[in-house]
Scaffold this motif. Structure first.
Motif, PDB file in Angstrom:
ATOM      1  N   ASP A 105      78.672  31.109 -25.722  1.00  0.00           N
ATOM      2  CA  ASP A 105      77.975  30.986 -24.446  1.00  0.00           C
ATOM      3  C   ASP A 105      78.918  30.634 -23.301  1.00  0.00           C
ATOM      4  O   ASP A 105      78.639  30.941 -22.153  1.00  0.00           O
ATOM      5  CB  ASP A 105      76.880  29.923 -24.532  1.00  0.00           C
ATOM      6  CG  ASP A 105      75.760  30.338 -25.469  1.00  0.00           C
ATOM      7  OD1 ASP A 105      75.378  31.521 -25.455  1.00  0.00           O
ATOM      8  OD2 ASP A 105      75.270  29.471 -26.216  1.00  0.00           O
ATOM      9  N   LYS A 112      77.412  30.951 -31.594  1.00  0.00           N
ATOM     10  CA  LYS A 112      77.158  31.895 -30.501  1.00  0.00           C
ATOM     11  C   LYS A 112      78.062  31.512 -29.339  1.00  0.00           C
ATOM     12  O   LYS A 112      78.204  30.340 -29.020  1.00  0.00           O
ATOM     13  CB  LYS A 112      75.697  31.841 -30.064  1.00  0.00           C
ATOM     14  CG  LYS A 112      75.376  32.752 -28.887  1.00  0.00           C
ATOM     15  CD  LYS A 112      74.116  33.534 -29.136  1.00  0.00           C
ATOM     16  CE  LYS A 112      73.629  34.364 -27.982  1.00  0.00           C
ATOM     17  NZ  LYS A 112      74.553  35.155 -27.260  1.00  0.00           N
ATOM     18  N   ASN A 128      80.279  24.274 -27.914  1.00  0.00           N
ATOM     19  CA  ASN A 128      79.654  24.176 -29.229  1.00  0.00           C
ATOM     20  C   ASN A 128      79.578  22.711 -29.610  1.00  0.00           C
ATOM     21  O   ASN A 128      80.544  21.981 -29.464  1.00  0.00           O
ATOM     22  CB  ASN A 128      80.471  24.959 -30.267  1.00  0.00           C
ATOM     23  CG  ASN A 128      79.744  25.117 -31.564  1.00  0.00           C
ATOM     24  OD1 ASN A 128      79.617  24.172 -32.317  1.00  0.00           O
ATOM     25  ND2 ASN A 128      79.261  26.314 -31.828  1.00  0.00           N
ATOM     26  N   ASP A 142      79.092  37.063 -28.013  1.00  0.00           N
ATOM     27  CA  ASP A 142      79.377  37.308 -29.431  1.00  0.00           C
ATOM     28  C   ASP A 142      78.687  36.249 -30.279  1.00  0.00           C
ATOM     29  O   ASP A 142      78.468  35.124 -29.836  1.00  0.00           O
ATOM     30  CB  ASP A 142      80.879  37.265 -29.712  1.00  0.00           C
ATOM     31  CG  ASP A 142      81.629  38.491 -29.254  1.00  0.00           C
ATOM     32  OD1 ASP A 142      80.975  39.470 -28.827  1.00  0.00           O
ATOM     33  OD2 ASP A 142      82.871  38.483 -29.317  1.00  0.00           O
ATOM     34  N   SER A 143      78.362  36.609 -31.505  1.00  0.00           N
ATOM     35  CA  SER A 143      77.785  35.638 -32.424  1.00  0.00           C
ATOM     36  C   SER A 143      78.348  35.866 -33.812  1.00  0.00           C
ATOM     37  O   SER A 143      78.907  36.902 -34.116  1.00  0.00           O
ATOM     38  CB  SER A 143      76.257  35.735 -32.433  1.00  0.00           C
ATOM     39  OG  SER A 143      75.851  37.009 -32.856  1.00  0.00           O
TER      40      SER A 143
END
Length: 109
Positions: free
Chosen positions: A71, A69, A95, A54-55
């Motif tokens: 990850d 984003k 993040n 998802d972003s």
């Protein structure tokens, strides 16, 4: 999609498939928590499902936006998971952004 405020909606004007209105391109993902996160991660109290890949963006209390984003996600037990579900508390997202608590996570749909 006309909605209730403009006129009586027809059956075609109703969205029975998802909980997101059709014209929206973003959904609310969660709120950055005050909880301490592991190094390189951000603690987010998830409100809607957030999945790997998802972003979107983080919106700070002073209205700055930071790209986001997904990850890697860790649950409260520090286990790697594929998705974080709303209502299950705080998850940790890989993040390095230094955004303050109470920043909002807005996801692209």
């Amino acid at each position: 999609h006309t909605g209730f405020m403009i006129q009586k909606p027809l059956i075609e004007g109703q969205n029975y498939d998802t909980s997101v209105a059709r014209q929206y391109v973003q959904k609310f993902g969660g709120v950055v928590s005050h909880e301490k996160a592991p190094s390189g991660f951000l603690a987010i109290e998830v409100r809607n499902k957030v999945s790997l890949g998802d972003s979107g963006e983080l919106i700070t209390p002073n209205n700055q936006t930071v790209p986001f984003k997904v990850d890697k996600i860790l649950n409260a037990k520090m286990e790697i998971v594929d998705a974080a579900h709303g209502g299950n508390g705080v998850y940790f997202f890989e993040n390095t952004s230094n955004v303050p608590p109470m920043s909002l996570l807005s996801l692209l749909v």
